[in-house]
Design a protein around this motif. Structure first.
Motif, short mmCIF file in Angstrom:
data_model
loop_
_atom_site.label_atom_id
_atom_site.label_comp_id
_atom_site.label_asym_id
_atom_site.label_seq_id
_atom_site.Cartn_x
_atom_site.Cartn_y
_atom_site.Cartn_z
N ALA A 129 20.70 -35.23 20.45
CA ALA A 129 19.83 -35.88 21.30
C ALA A 129 18.51 -36.87 20.87
O ALA A 129 18.59 -37.91 21.50
CB ALA A 129 19.33 -35.14 22.33
N ALA A 166 20.65 -41.24 24.84
CA ALA A 166 19.72 -40.68 25.72
C ALA A 166 20.45 -40.28 27.19
O ALA A 166 20.23 -39.30 27.56
CB ALA A 166 18.76 -41.51 26.07
N ALA A 170 20.97 -36.32 28.58
CA ALA A 170 20.60 -36.02 29.88
C ALA A 170 21.69 -35.44 30.85
O ALA A 170 21.37 -35.15 32.03
CB ALA A 170 19.79 -37.30 30.50
N ARG A 176 28.99 -34.11 30.60
CA ARG A 176 29.04 -34.72 29.46
C ARG A 176 30.69 -34.18 28.53
O ARG A 176 31.19 -35.26 28.17
CB ARG A 176 28.06 -34.01 28.61
N LEU A 208 17.50 -41.44 34.48
CA LEU A 208 18.62 -40.88 33.91
C LEU A 208 18.86 -39.26 34.92
O LEU A 208 20.22 -39.01 35.37
CB LEU A 208 18.75 -40.18 32.55
N ALA A 209 17.91 -38.70 35.29
CA ALA A 209 18.25 -37.39 36.04
C ALA A 209 18.60 -37.79 37.34
O ALA A 209 19.57 -37.30 37.76
CB ALA A 209 16.75 -36.59 35.95
N TRP A 212 22.40 -39.05 37.10
CA TRP A 212 23.26 -37.89 36.96
C TRP A 212 23.50 -37.00 38.15
O TRP A 212 24.40 -36.48 38.69
CB TRP A 212 22.84 -37.05 35.78
#
Length: 275
Positions: A129, A166, A170, A176, A208-209, A212
């Motif tokens: 990461a 990155a 996340a 993923r 990003l959070a 997602w």
């Protein structure tokens, strides 16, 4: 006649009580005995267990750790020496050591978790990461982040690749695992291609959070069925694109046969989806 100079009176040093002398002698004996026992064969490491290692380098690293550990005792474990053994292997993040007196030693290897694989031509290298190249890590099925030029050091410095890494770091683990490849264009920014699913258009590598979370909610909704991509650039307003009928999520021919006066929806349109 001169008087002889008076001799200075010497003070006598008080003697320690006999009990205190014996106590000090016993303490010195115990310390010497402990030091002897600490490195004696009576507590030598004879059984070494190494767990937590994966990938093609696992047998070699295990063997090196076992050899180093057998030069120790369960009362004198030299952690710095064990860590020096794994220093050349970036896949190893840390070691945790526990003893089983008198002869057992267990070494738990904490690995750096790969979140993607850097691809340069046909060569693929797992990456963590934080952008560290994990040469020797398990070549599991990982999302591909393409590079035109192989990195010169042990860390990815390319900004575009770092943004993709990155975003993948996340991601929820389950999602993923579904990502096949990351790509970046000047117009659309970062896009993640899902296996058996729509492309995820992230745009920039920010929020990003939230992106997602929006992707997870939209993919779980039946309203996104058949979409070829999800526009997540504004996560509070995600949109599913490439639908046959963005208004009703139905086949346009079925709509027209039911009501010929209705216009044919434009294929490939984008429909906002409420997460």
């Amino acid at each position: 006649m001169h008087r002889a100079a008076a001799m200075p009176r010497v003070r006598s040093v008080p003697r320690l009580p006999r009990a205190a002398v014996w106590a000090l002698a016993l303490l010195a004996l115990l310390v010497a005995g402990a030091l002897w026992l600490r490195d004696s064969s009576l507590v030598s490491v004879q059984k070494v267990t190494v767990v937590g290692l994966t990938g093609p380098e696992a047998p070699r690293v295990t063997r090196q750790l076992e050899d180093a550990a057998r030069d120790m005792t369960t009362l004198h474990v030299r952690g710095d020496q064990l860590r020096s053994v794994v220093e050349p292997y970036p896949v190893v993040k840390d070691l945790r050591v526990s003893t089983d007196f008198p002869h057992g030693l267990k070494i738990t290897v904490v690995e750096n978790t790969p979140v993607a694989a850097i691809s340069v031509g046909d060569d693929r290298t797992p990456v963590s990461a934080d952008g560290k190249l994990l040469r020797g890590a398990d070549q599991r099925q990982l999302p591909i982040v393409p590079l035109r030029v192989a990195p010169g050091g042990n860390t990815i410095v390319d900004a575009t690749a770092r943004h993709a890494i990155a975003a993948l770091a996340a991601a929820p683990t389950a999602l993923r695992a579904r990502v096949e490849r990351a790509s970046t264009t000047r117009e659309g920014g970062l896009t993640l291609k899902l296996r058996n699913g729509p492309d995820l258009r992230f745009g920039g590598a920010d929020r990003l959070a939230a992106k997602w979370a929006a992707a997870t909610a939209v993919l779980a909704s039946s309203a996104s069925a058949g979409a070829t991509y999800l526009d997540l650039r504004y996560p509070e307003r995600p949109a599913a694109g490439g639908l046959e009928d963005p208004a009703t999520q139905r086949d346009p021919e079925a709509v027209n046969s039911a009501d010929p006066t209705q216009p044919t929806p434009t294929p490939g349109a984008t429909a906002p989806v409420t997460p």
